[in-house]
Design a protein around this motif. Structure first.
Motif, PDB file in Angstrom:
ATOM      1  N   ILE A  67     -25.733 -56.680 -16.507  1.00  0.00           N
ATOM      2  CA  ILE A  67     -26.831 -55.831 -16.972  1.00  0.00           C
ATOM      3  C   ILE A  67     -26.866 -54.535 -16.147  1.00  0.00           C
ATOM      4  O   ILE A  67     -27.267 -54.557 -14.977  1.00  0.00           O
ATOM      5  CB  ILE A  67     -28.186 -56.562 -16.846  1.00  0.00           C
ATOM      6  CG1 ILE A  67     -28.178 -57.849 -17.673  1.00  0.00           C
ATOM      7  CG2 ILE A  67     -29.335 -55.651 -17.277  1.00  0.00           C
ATOM      8  CD1 ILE A  67     -29.496 -58.616 -17.657  1.00  0.00           C
ATOM      9  N   PRO A  68     -26.428 -53.410 -16.723  1.00  0.00           N
ATOM     10  CA  PRO A  68     -26.586 -52.135 -16.025  1.00  0.00           C
ATOM     11  C   PRO A  68     -28.078 -51.797 -15.931  1.00  0.00           C
ATOM     12  O   PRO A  68     -28.767 -51.714 -16.956  1.00  0.00           O
ATOM     13  CB  PRO A  68     -25.851 -51.117 -16.917  1.00  0.00           C
ATOM     14  CG  PRO A  68     -25.008 -51.933 -17.851  1.00  0.00           C
ATOM     15  CD  PRO A  68     -25.727 -53.242 -18.015  1.00  0.00           C
ATOM     16  N   ALA A  69     -28.564 -51.642 -14.710  1.00  0.00           N
ATOM     17  CA  ALA A  69     -29.998 -51.388 -14.491  1.00  0.00           C
ATOM     18  C   ALA A  69     -30.186 -50.398 -13.350  1.00  0.00           C
ATOM     19  O   ALA A  69     -31.207 -50.407 -12.673  1.00  0.00           O
ATOM     20  CB  ALA A  69     -30.709 -52.716 -14.185  1.00  0.00           C
ATOM     21  N   GLY A 103     -30.112 -47.000 -13.436  1.00  0.00           N
ATOM     22  CA  GLY A 103     -30.464 -45.632 -13.818  1.00  0.00           C
ATOM     23  C   GLY A 103     -31.752 -45.181 -13.157  1.00  0.00           C
ATOM     24  O   GLY A 103     -32.405 -45.941 -12.428  1.00  0.00           O
ATOM     25  N   SER A 104     -32.115 -43.926 -13.429  1.00  0.00           N
ATOM     26  CA  SER A 104     -33.345 -43.395 -12.830  1.00  0.00           C
ATOM     27  C   SER A 104     -34.420 -43.138 -13.882  1.00  0.00           C
ATOM     28  O   SER A 104     -35.567 -42.869 -13.546  1.00  0.00           O
ATOM     29  CB  SER A 104     -33.033 -42.103 -12.083  1.00  0.00           C
ATOM     30  OG  SER A 104     -32.450 -41.191 -12.986  1.00  0.00           O
ATOM     31  N   GLY A 105     -34.052 -43.203 -15.160  1.00  0.00           N
ATOM     32  CA  GLY A 105     -35.044 -43.001 -16.209  1.00  0.00           C
ATOM     33  C   GLY A 105     -35.533 -41.561 -16.302  1.00  0.00           C
ATOM     34  O   GLY A 105     -36.712 -41.303 -16.552  1.00  0.00           O
ATOM     35  N   ARG A 106     -34.622 -40.621 -16.147  1.00  0.00           N
ATOM     36  CA  ARG A 106     -34.993 -39.202 -16.156  1.00  0.00           C
ATOM     37  C   ARG A 106     -35.727 -38.811 -17.449  1.00  0.00           C
ATOM     38  O   ARG A 106     -36.758 -38.154 -17.431  1.00  0.00           O
ATOM     39  CB  ARG A 106     -33.718 -38.359 -15.991  1.00  0.00           C
ATOM     40  CG  ARG A 106     -33.935 -36.887 -15.717  1.00  0.00           C
ATOM     41  CD  ARG A 106     -32.582 -36.178 -15.592  1.00  0.00           C
ATOM     42  NE  ARG A 106     -31.578 -36.722 -16.527  1.00  0.00           N
ATOM     43  CZ  ARG A 106     -31.477 -36.374 -17.797  1.00  0.00           C
ATOM     44  NH1 ARG A 106     -32.278 -35.480 -18.309  1.00  0.00           N
ATOM     45  NH2 ARG A 106     -30.538 -36.922 -18.574  1.00  0.00           N
ATOM     46  N   ARG A 107     -35.202 -39.248 -18.597  1.00  0.00           N
ATOM     47  CA  ARG A 107     -35.817 -38.854 -19.873  1.00  0.00           C
ATOM     48  C   ARG A 107     -37.167 -39.521 -20.101  1.00  0.00           C
ATOM     49  O   ARG A 107     -37.946 -39.081 -20.942  1.00  0.00           O
ATOM     50  CB  ARG A 107     -34.854 -39.158 -21.037  1.00  0.00           C
ATOM     51  CG  ARG A 107     -33.694 -38.177 -21.111  1.00  0.00           C
ATOM     52  CD  ARG A 107     -32.636 -38.647 -22.085  1.00  0.00           C
ATOM     53  NE  ARG A 107     -31.888 -39.808 -21.572  1.00  0.00           N
ATOM     54  CZ  ARG A 107     -30.949 -40.454 -22.253  1.00  0.00           C
ATOM     55  NH1 ARG A 107     -30.668 -40.075 -23.482  1.00  0.00           N
ATOM     56  NH2 ARG A 107     -30.306 -41.468 -21.708  1.00  0.00           N
ATOM     57  N   MET A 108     -37.455 -40.573 -19.361  1.00  0.00           N
ATOM     58  CA  MET A 108     -38.769 -41.206 -19.449  1.00  0.00           C
ATOM     59  C   MET A 108     -39.799 -40.363 -18.703  1.00  0.00           C
ATOM     60  O   MET A 108     -40.995 -40.430 -18.974  1.00  0.00           O
ATOM     61  CB  MET A 108     -38.693 -42.616 -18.852  1.00  0.00           C
ATOM     62  CG  MET A 108     -39.946 -43.440 -18.996  1.00  0.00           C
ATOM     63  SD  MET A 108     -40.424 -43.709 -20.717  1.00  0.00           S
ATOM     64  CE  MET A 108     -39.209 -44.909 -21.229  1.00  0.00           C
ATOM     65  N   GLY A 109     -39.312 -39.553 -17.755  1.00  0.00           N
ATOM     66  CA  GLY A 109     -40.210 -38.681 -17.003  1.00  0.00           C
ATOM     67  C   GLY A 109     -41.090 -39.434 -16.015  1.00  0.00           C
ATOM     68  O   GLY A 109     -42.126 -38.917 -15.593  1.00  0.00           O
ATOM     69  N   GLY A 146     -27.977 -52.521  -9.828  1.00  0.00           N
ATOM     70  CA  GLY A 146     -29.158 -51.705  -9.539  1.00  0.00           C
ATOM     71  C   GLY A 146     -28.926 -50.819  -8.331  1.00  0.00           C
ATOM     72  O   GLY A 146     -27.905 -50.940  -7.639  1.00  0.00           O
ATOM     73  N   GLN A 147     -29.862 -49.901  -8.105  1.00  0.00           N
ATOM     74  CA  GLN A 147     -29.841 -49.102  -6.873  1.00  0.00           C
ATOM     75  C   GLN A 147     -30.515 -49.944  -5.788  1.00  0.00           C
ATOM     76  O   GLN A 147     -31.548 -50.577  -6.049  1.00  0.00           O
ATOM     77  CB  GLN A 147     -30.567 -47.772  -7.074  1.00  0.00           C
ATOM     78  CG  GLN A 147     -29.991 -46.888  -8.186  1.00  0.00           C
ATOM     79  CD  GLN A 147     -28.551 -46.445  -7.919  1.00  0.00           C
ATOM     80  OE1 GLN A 147     -28.058 -46.524  -6.791  1.00  0.00           O
ATOM     81  NE2 GLN A 147     -27.861 -46.006  -8.967  1.00  0.00           N
ATOM     82  N   PRO A 148     -29.942 -49.962  -4.564  1.00  0.00           N
ATOM     83  CA  PRO A 148     -30.483 -50.830  -3.506  1.00  0.00           C
ATOM     84  C   PRO A 148     -31.997 -50.674  -3.289  1.00  0.00           C
ATOM     85  O   PRO A 148     -32.673 -51.660  -3.002  1.00  0.00           O
ATOM     86  CB  PRO A 148     -29.697 -50.390  -2.270  1.00  0.00           C
ATOM     87  CG  PRO A 148     -28.390 -49.911  -2.823  1.00  0.00           C
ATOM     88  CD  PRO A 148     -28.697 -49.278  -4.160  1.00  0.00           C
ATOM     89  N   ASP A 199     -27.401 -53.324 -21.699  1.00  0.00           N
ATOM     90  CA  ASP A 199     -28.275 -52.394 -20.989  1.00  0.00           C
ATOM     91  C   ASP A 199     -29.628 -53.023 -20.681  1.00  0.00           C
ATOM     92  O   ASP A 199     -30.302 -53.534 -21.592  1.00  0.00           O
ATOM     93  CB  ASP A 199     -28.526 -51.144 -21.851  1.00  0.00           C
ATOM     94  CG  ASP A 199     -27.314 -50.244 -21.922  1.00  0.00           C
ATOM     95  OD1 ASP A 199     -26.419 -50.376 -21.063  1.00  0.00           O
ATOM     96  OD2 ASP A 199     -27.263 -49.403 -22.842  1.00  0.00           O
ATOM     97  N   GLY A 200     -30.026 -52.924 -19.421  1.00  0.00           N
ATOM     98  CA  GLY A 200     -31.361 -53.394 -19.045  1.00  0.00           C
ATOM     99  C   GLY A 200     -32.439 -52.751 -19.905  1.00  0.00           C
ATOM    100  O   GLY A 200     -33.469 -53.363 -20.202  1.00  0.00           O
ATOM    101  N   ALA A 201     -32.193 -51.522 -20.339  1.00  0.00           N
ATOM    102  CA  ALA A 201     -33.199 -50.769 -21.098  1.00  0.00           C
ATOM    103  C   ALA A 201     -33.353 -51.268 -22.541  1.00  0.00           C
ATOM    104  O   ALA A 201     -34.297 -50.885 -23.230  1.00  0.00           O
ATOM    105  CB  ALA A 201     -32.831 -49.283 -21.102  1.00  0.00           C
ATOM    106  N   ARG A 202     -32.431 -52.121 -23.003  1.00  0.00           N
ATOM    107  CA  ARG A 202     -32.590 -52.695 -24.364  1.00  0.00           C
ATOM    108  C   ARG A 202     -33.322 -54.028 -24.228  1.00  0.00           C
ATOM    109  O   ARG A 202     -32.731 -55.101 -24.382  1.00  0.00           O
ATOM    110  CB  ARG A 202     -31.231 -52.863 -25.045  1.00  0.00           C
ATOM    111  CG  ARG A 202     -30.621 -51.531 -25.425  1.00  0.00           C
ATOM    112  CD  ARG A 202     -29.440 -51.685 -26.366  1.00  0.00           C
ATOM    113  NE  ARG A 202     -28.772 -50.418 -26.531  1.00  0.00           N
ATOM    114  CZ  ARG A 202     -29.028 -49.532 -27.505  1.00  0.00           C
ATOM    115  NH1 ARG A 202     -29.933 -49.801 -28.419  1.00  0.00           N
ATOM    116  NH2 ARG A 202     -28.375 -48.395 -27.563  1.00  0.00           N
TER     117      ARG A 202
END
Ligand code: CTP
Ligand code: MG
Length: 231
Positions: free
Chosen positions: A5-7, A9-15, A51-53, A103-106
């Protein structure tokens, strides 16, 4: 079958200020919905989360709240989704021969979708779940002039899970690194290496939570599901 599960990201487009997978969706973090579906799938036996640490303590809390019966490994993600998946592939258990990547986001993908993908992966080297596009898609140049209108009946919107033979996908990732290919999904690496990618029917509700509107839609869809179960 093993699941990555790729998780990371930083969610830039989510703001939002933090990884969007930690945002709350019907009282639970977004990532916990994704994990609950993976837990419910009869075919998945092991879960790796990239994930990011900085997010690991939150991820650990999510995993422990769900009381998952399947082994879970947290893996350090990279600067891009492609790098995160690369890292995940290096951390698979040695006996891993086929892998699903989701994707974790799905977070609305169902356990049935995981099962359908896992079963299909037993008969082909690579697959993606996808649905026919509803919009007419335009190819546009840098001046925003329309250059082409591909025949819609040939167009499918790619989702995840995507599934691959591990050794083949690893080779494609290595070749991609050597040649500097930058892609947004793993199937694109497979295609560039000349390998076939099978389509498995996806789900219209399997959206990738990307913007605040998607979050509202996801909440609506999950509420409908809860209502249907209660009735
Ligand atoms: N992802 C990842 N590693 C990265 C970037 C993204 O594992 N370096 C993951 C995300 O966490 C997400 C999935 O890949 O589950 C799809 O990416 P996307 O929807 O683009 O998420 P973000 O990159 O977080 O969002 P944005 O592009 O808006 O910043
Ligand atoms: Mg992204």
């Amino acid at each position: 079958m093993h699941l990555l599960i790729p998780a990371a990201g930083s969610g830039r487009r989510m703001g939002s200020q933090r990884n969007k997978l930690l945002l709350t969706l019907l009282e639970k973090p977004l990532l916990s919905w994704t994990l609950a579906a993976a837990e419910a799938s009869g075919h998945i036996t092991w879960i790796g989360i990239m994930g990011q640490p900085d997010d690991f303590p939150d991820f650990e809390a999510i995993v422990s709240d769900l009381s998952l019966t399947k082994p879970v490994k947290l893996i350090q993600g990279g600067a891009t989704r492609q790098e995160s998946v690369y890292n995940g592939l290096q951390s698979l258990p040695p006996e891993s021969d086929r892998v699903l990547i989701h994707d974790g986001a799905r977070c609305l993908a169902t356990a049935e979708l995981f099962d359908r993908s896992a079963e299909a992966l037993l008969t082909c080297p690579g697959l993606i779940v996808a649905i026919p596009v509803k919009d007419t898609i335009k190819v546009v140049d840098e001046r925003r002039i329309v250059r082409d209108t591909p025949e819609r009946s040939n167009l499918w919107a790619a989702q995840t899970p995507q599934g691959f033979e591990v050794q083949l996908l690893k080779k494609c990732h290595e070749e991609g690194r050597e040649k500097g290919w930058e892609v947004t999904d793993d199937a694109a690496l497979f295609e560039k290496c000349g390998l076939p990618v099978q389509i498995v029917e996806g789900e219209e509700t399997n959206l990738k939570v990307t913007t605040p509107v998607d979050l509202a839609l996801a909440e609506f869809i999950l509420r409908q599901r809860t209502l249907t179960v209660d009735r």
